[in-house]
Design a protein around this motif. Structure first.
Motif, PDB file in Angstrom:
ATOM      1  N   ASP A   6       0.840  -1.207   0.000  1.00  0.00           N
ATOM      2  CA  ASP A   6       0.000   0.000   0.000  1.00  0.00           C
ATOM      3  C   ASP A   6       0.871   1.251   0.000  1.00  0.00           C
ATOM      4  OD1 ASP A   6      -2.287  -1.546   0.004  1.00  0.00           O
ATOM      5  OD2 ASP A   6      -2.657  -1.332   2.159  1.00  0.00           O
ATOM      6  N   THR A   7       1.948   1.239   0.775  1.00  0.00           N
ATOM      7  CA  THR A   7       2.866   2.375   0.811  1.00  0.00           C
ATOM      8  C   THR A   7       3.551   2.556  -0.542  1.00  0.00           C
ATOM      9  OG1 THR A   7       3.232   2.036   3.176  1.00  0.00           O
ATOM     10  CG2 THR A   7       4.885   3.339   2.002  1.00  0.00           C
ATOM     11  N   VAL A   8       3.947   1.450  -1.152  1.00  0.00           N
ATOM     12  CA  VAL A   8       4.566   1.507  -2.480  1.00  0.00           C
ATOM     13  C   VAL A   8       3.577   2.095  -3.486  1.00  0.00           C
ATOM     14  CG1 VAL A   8       5.492   0.119  -4.389  1.00  0.00           C
ATOM     15  CG2 VAL A   8       6.158  -0.392  -2.030  1.00  0.00           C
ATOM     16  N   ALA A   9       2.330   1.644  -3.419  1.00  0.00           N
ATOM     17  CA  ALA A   9       1.308   2.153  -4.341  1.00  0.00           C
ATOM     18  C   ALA A   9       1.134   3.659  -4.177  1.00  0.00           C
ATOM     19  CB  ALA A   9      -0.019   1.426  -4.104  1.00  0.00           C
ATOM     20  N   ARG A  10       1.031   4.138  -2.941  1.00  0.00           N
ATOM     21  CA  ARG A  10       0.879   5.579  -2.703  1.00  0.00           C
ATOM     22  C   ARG A  10       2.077   6.345  -3.240  1.00  0.00           C
ATOM     23  NH1 ARG A  10      -1.153   3.803   2.066  1.00  0.00           N
ATOM     24  NH2 ARG A  10       0.742   4.249   3.239  1.00  0.00           N
ATOM     25  N   ALA A  11       3.275   5.836  -2.981  1.00  0.00           N
ATOM     26  CA  ALA A  11       4.497   6.521  -3.447  1.00  0.00           C
ATOM     27  C   ALA A  11       4.560   6.577  -4.969  1.00  0.00           C
ATOM     28  CB  ALA A  11       5.736   5.832  -2.889  1.00  0.00           C
ATOM     29  N   ALA A  12       3.990   5.569  -5.612  1.00  0.00           N
ATOM     30  CA  ALA A  12       3.986   5.527  -7.078  1.00  0.00           C
ATOM     31  C   ALA A  12       2.798   6.272  -7.678  1.00  0.00           C
ATOM     32  CB  ALA A  12       3.971   4.075  -7.549  1.00  0.00           C
ATOM     33  N   GLY A  13       1.941   6.802  -6.811  1.00  0.00           N
ATOM     34  CA  GLY A  13       0.772   7.521  -7.303  1.00  0.00           C
ATOM     35  C   GLY A  13      -0.297   6.595  -7.855  1.00  0.00           C
ATOM     36  N   LEU A  14      -0.336   5.379  -7.358  1.00  0.00           N
ATOM     37  CA  LEU A  14      -1.305   4.379  -7.806  1.00  0.00           C
ATOM     38  C   LEU A  14      -2.250   4.025  -6.674  1.00  0.00           C
ATOM     39  CD1 LEU A  14       1.183   1.856  -9.464  1.00  0.00           C
ATOM     40  CD2 LEU A  14      -0.227   3.548 -10.649  1.00  0.00           C
ATOM     41  N   GLY A  15      -3.384   3.519  -7.053  1.00  0.00           N
ATOM     42  CA  GLY A  15      -4.266   2.944  -6.056  1.00  0.00           C
ATOM     43  C   GLY A  15      -3.776   1.553  -5.715  1.00  0.00           C
ATOM     44  N   PRO A  16      -4.020   1.113  -4.481  1.00  0.00           N
ATOM     45  CA  PRO A  16      -3.574  -0.241  -4.098  1.00  0.00           C
ATOM     46  C   PRO A  16      -4.111  -1.330  -5.021  1.00  0.00           C
ATOM     47  CG  PRO A  16      -4.293   0.987  -2.178  1.00  0.00           C
ATOM     48  CD  PRO A  16      -4.639   1.824  -3.377  1.00  0.00           C
ATOM     49  N   SER A  17      -5.346  -1.176  -5.496  1.00  0.00           N
ATOM     50  CA  SER A  17      -5.906  -2.221  -6.363  1.00  0.00           C
ATOM     51  C   SER A  17      -5.146  -2.319  -7.686  1.00  0.00           C
ATOM     52  CB  SER A  17      -7.396  -1.991  -6.612  1.00  0.00           C
ATOM     53  OG  SER A  17      -7.598  -0.755  -7.264  1.00  0.00           O
ATOM     54  N   THR A  18      -4.670  -1.185  -8.194  1.00  0.00           N
ATOM     55  CA  THR A  18      -3.884  -1.198  -9.433  1.00  0.00           C
ATOM     56  C   THR A  18      -2.576  -1.951  -9.212  1.00  0.00           C
ATOM     57  OG1 THR A  18      -4.844   0.895 -10.135  1.00  0.00           O
ATOM     58  CG2 THR A  18      -2.770   0.236 -11.190  1.00  0.00           C
ATOM     59  N   LEU A  19      -1.899  -1.646  -8.127  1.00  0.00           N
ATOM     60  CA  LEU A  19      -0.630  -2.319  -7.827  1.00  0.00           C
ATOM     61  C   LEU A  19      -0.848  -3.812  -7.624  1.00  0.00           C
ATOM     62  CD1 LEU A  19       2.425  -1.855  -7.274  1.00  0.00           C
ATOM     63  CD2 LEU A  19       1.820  -1.807  -4.858  1.00  0.00           C
ATOM     64  N   TYR A  20      -1.870  -4.164  -6.830  1.00  0.00           N
ATOM     65  CA  TYR A  20      -2.121  -5.585  -6.564  1.00  0.00           C
ATOM     66  C   TYR A  20      -2.562  -6.344  -7.812  1.00  0.00           C
ATOM     67  CZ  TYR A  20      -1.562  -5.053  -1.534  1.00  0.00           C
ATOM     68  OH  TYR A  20      -1.039  -4.836  -0.298  1.00  0.00           O
ATOM     69  N   ARG A  21      -3.213  -5.665  -8.745  1.00  0.00           N
ATOM     70  CA  ARG A  21      -3.625  -6.315  -9.994  1.00  0.00           C
ATOM     71  C   ARG A  21      -2.388  -6.735 -10.799  1.00  0.00           C
ATOM     72  NH1 ARG A  21      -7.525  -3.242 -11.119  1.00  0.00           N
ATOM     73  NH2 ARG A  21      -6.355  -1.533 -12.026  1.00  0.00           N
ATOM     74  N   HIS A  22      -1.366  -5.902 -10.800  1.00  0.00           N
ATOM     75  CA  HIS A  22      -0.146  -6.209 -11.553  1.00  0.00           C
ATOM     76  C   HIS A  22       0.849  -7.040 -10.746  1.00  0.00           C
ATOM     77  CE1 HIS A  22      -1.207  -3.727 -14.966  1.00  0.00           C
ATOM     78  NE2 HIS A  22      -1.595  -2.785 -14.117  1.00  0.00           N
ATOM     79  N   PHE A  23       0.856  -6.825  -9.439  1.00  0.00           N
ATOM     80  CA  PHE A  23       1.819  -7.510  -8.571  1.00  0.00           C
ATOM     81  C   PHE A  23       1.090  -8.024  -7.334  1.00  0.00           C
ATOM     82  CE2 PHE A  23       3.912  -3.856 -10.627  1.00  0.00           C
ATOM     83  CZ  PHE A  23       4.761  -4.544 -11.470  1.00  0.00           C
ATOM     84  N   PRO A  24       0.481  -9.201  -7.436  1.00  0.00           N
ATOM     85  CA  PRO A  24      -0.317  -9.716  -6.323  1.00  0.00           C
ATOM     86  C   PRO A  24       0.475  -9.936  -5.031  1.00  0.00           C
ATOM     87  CG  PRO A  24      -0.654 -11.030  -8.310  1.00  0.00           C
ATOM     88  CD  PRO A  24       0.430 -10.055  -8.605  1.00  0.00           C
ATOM     89  N   THR A  25       1.780 -10.165  -5.149  1.00  0.00           N
ATOM     90  CA  THR A  25       2.597 -10.366  -3.946  1.00  0.00           C
ATOM     91  C   THR A  25       3.831  -9.474  -4.014  1.00  0.00           C
ATOM     92  OG1 THR A  25       4.036 -12.091  -4.867  1.00  0.00           O
ATOM     93  CG2 THR A  25       1.928 -12.820  -3.914  1.00  0.00           C
ATOM     94  N   ARG A  26       4.439  -9.298  -2.868  1.00  0.00           N
ATOM     95  CA  ARG A  26       5.688  -8.518  -2.789  1.00  0.00           C
ATOM     96  C   ARG A  26       6.743  -9.149  -3.697  1.00  0.00           C
ATOM     97  NH1 ARG A  26       7.674  -5.099   0.702  1.00  0.00           N
ATOM     98  NH2 ARG A  26       6.007  -5.425   2.181  1.00  0.00           N
ATOM     99  N   GLU A  27       6.817 -10.471  -3.744  1.00  0.00           N
ATOM    100  CA  GLU A  27       7.816 -11.137  -4.582  1.00  0.00           C
ATOM    101  C   GLU A  27       7.560 -10.887  -6.063  1.00  0.00           C
ATOM    102  OE1 GLU A  27       7.765 -15.092  -2.840  1.00  0.00           O
ATOM    103  OE2 GLU A  27       9.723 -14.673  -1.962  1.00  0.00           O
ATOM    104  N   ASP A  28       6.300 -10.795  -6.468  1.00  0.00           N
ATOM    105  CA  ASP A  28       5.990 -10.457  -7.865  1.00  0.00           C
ATOM    106  C   ASP A  28       6.539  -9.066  -8.197  1.00  0.00           C
ATOM    107  OD1 ASP A  28       4.570 -12.854  -8.437  1.00  0.00           O
ATOM    108  OD2 ASP A  28       2.751 -12.001  -7.545  1.00  0.00           O
ATOM    109  N   LEU A  29       6.350  -8.132  -7.284  1.00  0.00           N
ATOM    110  CA  LEU A  29       6.866  -6.775  -7.477  1.00  0.00           C
ATOM    111  C   LEU A  29       8.394  -6.791  -7.535  1.00  0.00           C
ATOM    112  CD1 LEU A  29       6.523  -3.696  -7.648  1.00  0.00           C
ATOM    113  CD2 LEU A  29       6.405  -3.673  -5.138  1.00  0.00           C
TER     114      LEU A  29
END
Length: 149
Positions: A6-29
């Motif tokens: 969630d912190t990564v998503a905010r820093a990237a200017g994304l919503g958490p759902s957008t980040l999780y859609r592309h990277f479901p886990t920390r390891e995917d990211l």
């Protein structure tokens, strides 16, 4: 230091759902980050494909792979060390990148027989831990003299 997605998503200017859609886990990211950090090696391999001499192509990839910026080497190492999955992923990525130039050099008879892409990746990591540009340069020279015929 663990940072939430969630912190990564905010820093990237994304919503958490957008980040999780592309990277479901920390390891995917983190795999995507590794892909990005290794893009200079990918570009070096592409340059080497245009070289006619297999030894020159191998030398080009090996030497350029050994001089990534120290911050990038530390980042790759830290990410790879953070989980068994990421360690294996980083190893496979590096081996897949250098496999073609390694096989080409072996097929031409200019690379010490029996060496694998995994061996070459290990040699690159050995050089990357050197504490100065001079020592990295010396290590590259010595290793290339030992593995190229």
């Amino acid at each position: 230091m663990a940072v939430s997605l969630d912190t990564v998503a905010r820093a990237a200017g994304l919503g958490p759902s957008t980040l999780y859609r592309h990277f479901p886990t920390r390891e995917d990211l983190m795999e995507a980050v590794l892909d990005s950090l290794l893009s200079p090696v990918r570009a070096t391999v592409a340059e080497a494909e245009g070289l006619d001499d297999p030894a020159a192509a191998f030398r080009h990839v090996f030497a350029r792979s050994c001089v990534l910026p120290a911050a990038e080497v530390r980042a790759i190492g830290a990410i790879a060390a953070s989980s068994d999955r990421l360690s294996a992923y980083a190893q496979v990525m590096i081996e897949e990148l250098i496999e073609p130039v390694t096989q080409r050099a072996q097929a031409s008879g200019c690379l010490h027989p029996g060496l694998t892409a995994a061996d070459i990746a290990f040699f690159v990591r050995m050089v990357d831990i050197a504490d100065s540009a001079d020592r990295r340069s010396t290590a590259v020279d010595v290793l290339l003299r030992g593995i190229l015929l």
